[in-house]
Motif scaffolding. Sequence first.
Motif, PDB file in Angstrom:
ATOM      1  N   LEU A 109      95.134  64.284  63.167  1.00 48.87           N
ATOM      2  CA  LEU A 109      94.424  63.018  63.266  1.00 48.87           C
ATOM      3  C   LEU A 109      95.374  61.918  63.732  1.00 48.87           C
ATOM      4  O   LEU A 109      96.584  61.986  63.515  1.00 48.87           O
ATOM      5  CB  LEU A 109      93.804  62.634  61.913  1.00 48.87           C
ATOM      6  N   ASP A 110      94.808  60.898  64.356  1.00 44.98           N
ATOM      7  CA  ASP A 110      95.582  59.804  64.937  1.00 44.98           C
ATOM      8  C   ASP A 110      95.981  58.816  63.843  1.00 44.98           C
ATOM      9  O   ASP A 110      95.121  58.324  63.091  1.00 44.98           O
ATOM     10  CB  ASP A 110      94.740  59.102  66.014  1.00 44.98           C
ATOM     11  N   ILE A 111      97.266  58.505  63.766  1.00 48.56           N
ATOM     12  CA  ILE A 111      97.725  57.577  62.725  1.00 48.56           C
ATOM     13  C   ILE A 111      97.196  56.166  62.967  1.00 48.56           C
ATOM     14  O   ILE A 111      97.220  55.330  62.058  1.00 48.56           O
ATOM     15  CB  ILE A 111      99.263  57.553  62.632  1.00 48.56           C
ATOM     16  N   ARG A 112      96.678  55.893  64.161  1.00 49.57           N
ATOM     17  CA  ARG A 112      96.101  54.575  64.424  1.00 49.57           C
ATOM     18  C   ARG A 112      94.773  54.387  63.687  1.00 49.57           C
ATOM     19  O   ARG A 112      94.253  53.273  63.626  1.00 49.57           O
ATOM     20  CB  ARG A 112      95.897  54.385  65.920  1.00 49.57           C
ATOM     21  N   HIS A 113      94.234  55.472  63.125  1.00 43.21           N
ATOM     22  CA  HIS A 113      92.940  55.398  62.446  1.00 43.21           C
ATOM     23  C   HIS A 113      93.080  55.237  60.933  1.00 43.21           C
ATOM     24  O   HIS A 113      92.095  55.383  60.208  1.00 43.21           O
ATOM     25  CB  HIS A 113      92.120  56.652  62.761  1.00 43.21           C
ATOM     26  N   LEU A 114      94.281  54.921  60.456  1.00 43.18           N
ATOM     27  CA  LEU A 114      94.491  54.815  59.007  1.00 43.18           C
ATOM     28  C   LEU A 114      93.704  53.673  58.375  1.00 43.18           C
ATOM     29  O   LEU A 114      93.434  53.703  57.172  1.00 43.18           O
ATOM     30  CB  LEU A 114      95.984  54.616  58.722  1.00 43.18           C
ATOM     31  N   THR A 115      93.323  52.669  59.160  1.00 41.10           N
ATOM     32  CA  THR A 115      92.583  51.536  58.596  1.00 41.10           C
ATOM     33  C   THR A 115      91.067  51.738  58.675  1.00 41.10           C
ATOM     34  O   THR A 115      90.319  50.868  58.249  1.00 41.10           O
ATOM     35  CB  THR A 115      92.958  50.243  59.325  1.00 41.10           C
TER      36      THR A 115
END
Length: 622
Positions: free
Chosen positions: A453-459
């Motif tokens: 998964l993309d770490i940019r999607h943590l929020t």
Amino acid sequence: MIPARPAAAPPLLQLRSVRIGFDLPEGQLIAVRDVSFSVPHGGVVALVGESGSGKTVVSQSIMGLLPRRARILGGEILFADPDTPGTVVDIARLPAEGRQIRRLRGRRISIIFQEPMTSLSTLHTVGNQVREAVEVHRLATGRLAEELAHDMLHRTGFPDPARAYRAYPFELSGGLRQRAMIAMALVCRPALLIADEPTTALDVTVQARILKLLRDLRSELGMTMLMITHDLGVVATVADEAVVMFRGEIMESGAIDDIYRRPGHPYLKALMAAVPRFNMGRDERLVPLREIGPAGGRLLAPRDEDPATGPPAGDPDPVLLRVDRVCMSYAARRGGRLTALDDVSFDVRRGECLGIVGESGCGKTTLARIIMRALQPDSGVVRYAADRESPGPVEALARFRREVQFVFQDPFGSLNPRMTVFDIVSEPLVIHGIGDHASRRAMVSELMQAVGLDIRHLTRYPHSFSGGQRQRIAIARALALRPRLLVCDEPVSALDVSIQAQILNLLRDLRGALDLTYIFISHNLAVVDYIADRIAVLCAGRLVELAPRDVLFARPVHPYTRALLSAVPEPDPDRPLDFNALADPRQSIPSEWPMPFRSDDRHHPGLVDVGDGHLVRAAHAP
């Protein structure tokens, strides 16, 4: 038999260059690009592809049920209703809430949704919901509508239609809820049935019965079917033609024989390479479309040496968890007790993967909850190896909670919708007081990368992810504490074949890299065959067979195990399911098993060793 149509008759459904877009704040997203295919009268066409390929959007456009932000940008969706010969309706041109599309929807074109529990009203009985479909379309009212509902419940295989008519959805098993959905969809005798992943969450025997039911109803009612699925075994079993989609476009289409024997497009070949198959070599790997990068950093850092949890010196085959004569029962609503588990015993060795298989209701999830100490059994014990080394019961339980983690079957229900992905994955670290904010963020980033998964999607919040992505978030959370034992309850049942291959390969890699032990619960026997070392078979709360995976699949002994294996649809049109062999309900009833396997008030067989670590529940060695 399905009546033959004249060669010149147009297809029942035809899509021509259909384009569908979503109007989003950041701009327009094209979800379906120039899709064209047809569904002939009386045929079964399978729409195949990964999550996000556009399959469900296509089905929603046919039903006129697109989300508000979606619209058809071009193309035609032509429906030639057999009730009005010579008339072809372009569904793409009909107003979404107009009278004409409402007349078609439900009456001439029906749909079975993927998740029956969210599609059925919890406040109304099954009978009222089936009857409502008849009355909404003004086919009948009053007593006649009730009789039509009873008749359809009988046709869809309810053992007691009158009781099912009065029951609420939560009182039914997953298989019976799916039958209720089918009854609602077919009570108006539609010309076209769209089945959107109708068997995804069902175990293999229930899935086989649903597929047989759909096949029989298709013949009986002269019905045409568009089946949406990612299960290539189901496609090979029921479909005449297949349409393969990827990112909103059709990659390949054709007859089933051509698709399976002579795949042309690289995407289709890759999709087939990602499907678990029986008798794969121990070193053979699934080939997902997109590999997940190797885990590293904190995730692979060595654990603190601990004499309590390290393998005992001189013990070549130490046991990490022992389940000993566990029994569990529940109070029935109408009095008496329902047996969930009956005298279940087995060991889980360090570093191995023990697969547990069986039908819905056999006791798999109850057993998992007892292992996790979320339930207290009526009798029997579950012993974790490190418990005896802890100074007291409170310390032992705290240690157990950290070293044993759980991956739930339903990722949406197990993820807090009010928490971001970062908060969800880091929560175990916070609860156990591990690290500071910076180290937790670094660990969460590694976990996200480890599950692809993309770490940019943590929020982001859980609702903005697909089902497969939510399951990967749940796996990341379970790995956050770097446990020693991972209990996986149907962890890949909601995933398409490529994401499933990613997760299975990930679990295999992490098992070696992190010295993990797995209890892997699944209804997909091919998946269990791929990942497990030994397999335990449960039926009606009893452990009926336990053996190494190669021994079990090569020489199944118990009649229930043989029936379970015969119900698995293989991705091979030359090996279709034998529906007649699956029609016998006695295969799942212990009192109906032949001797020496019979289990009832007079017969209480135990586990017998038949060699090679192969145990079977029988009165004597069969």
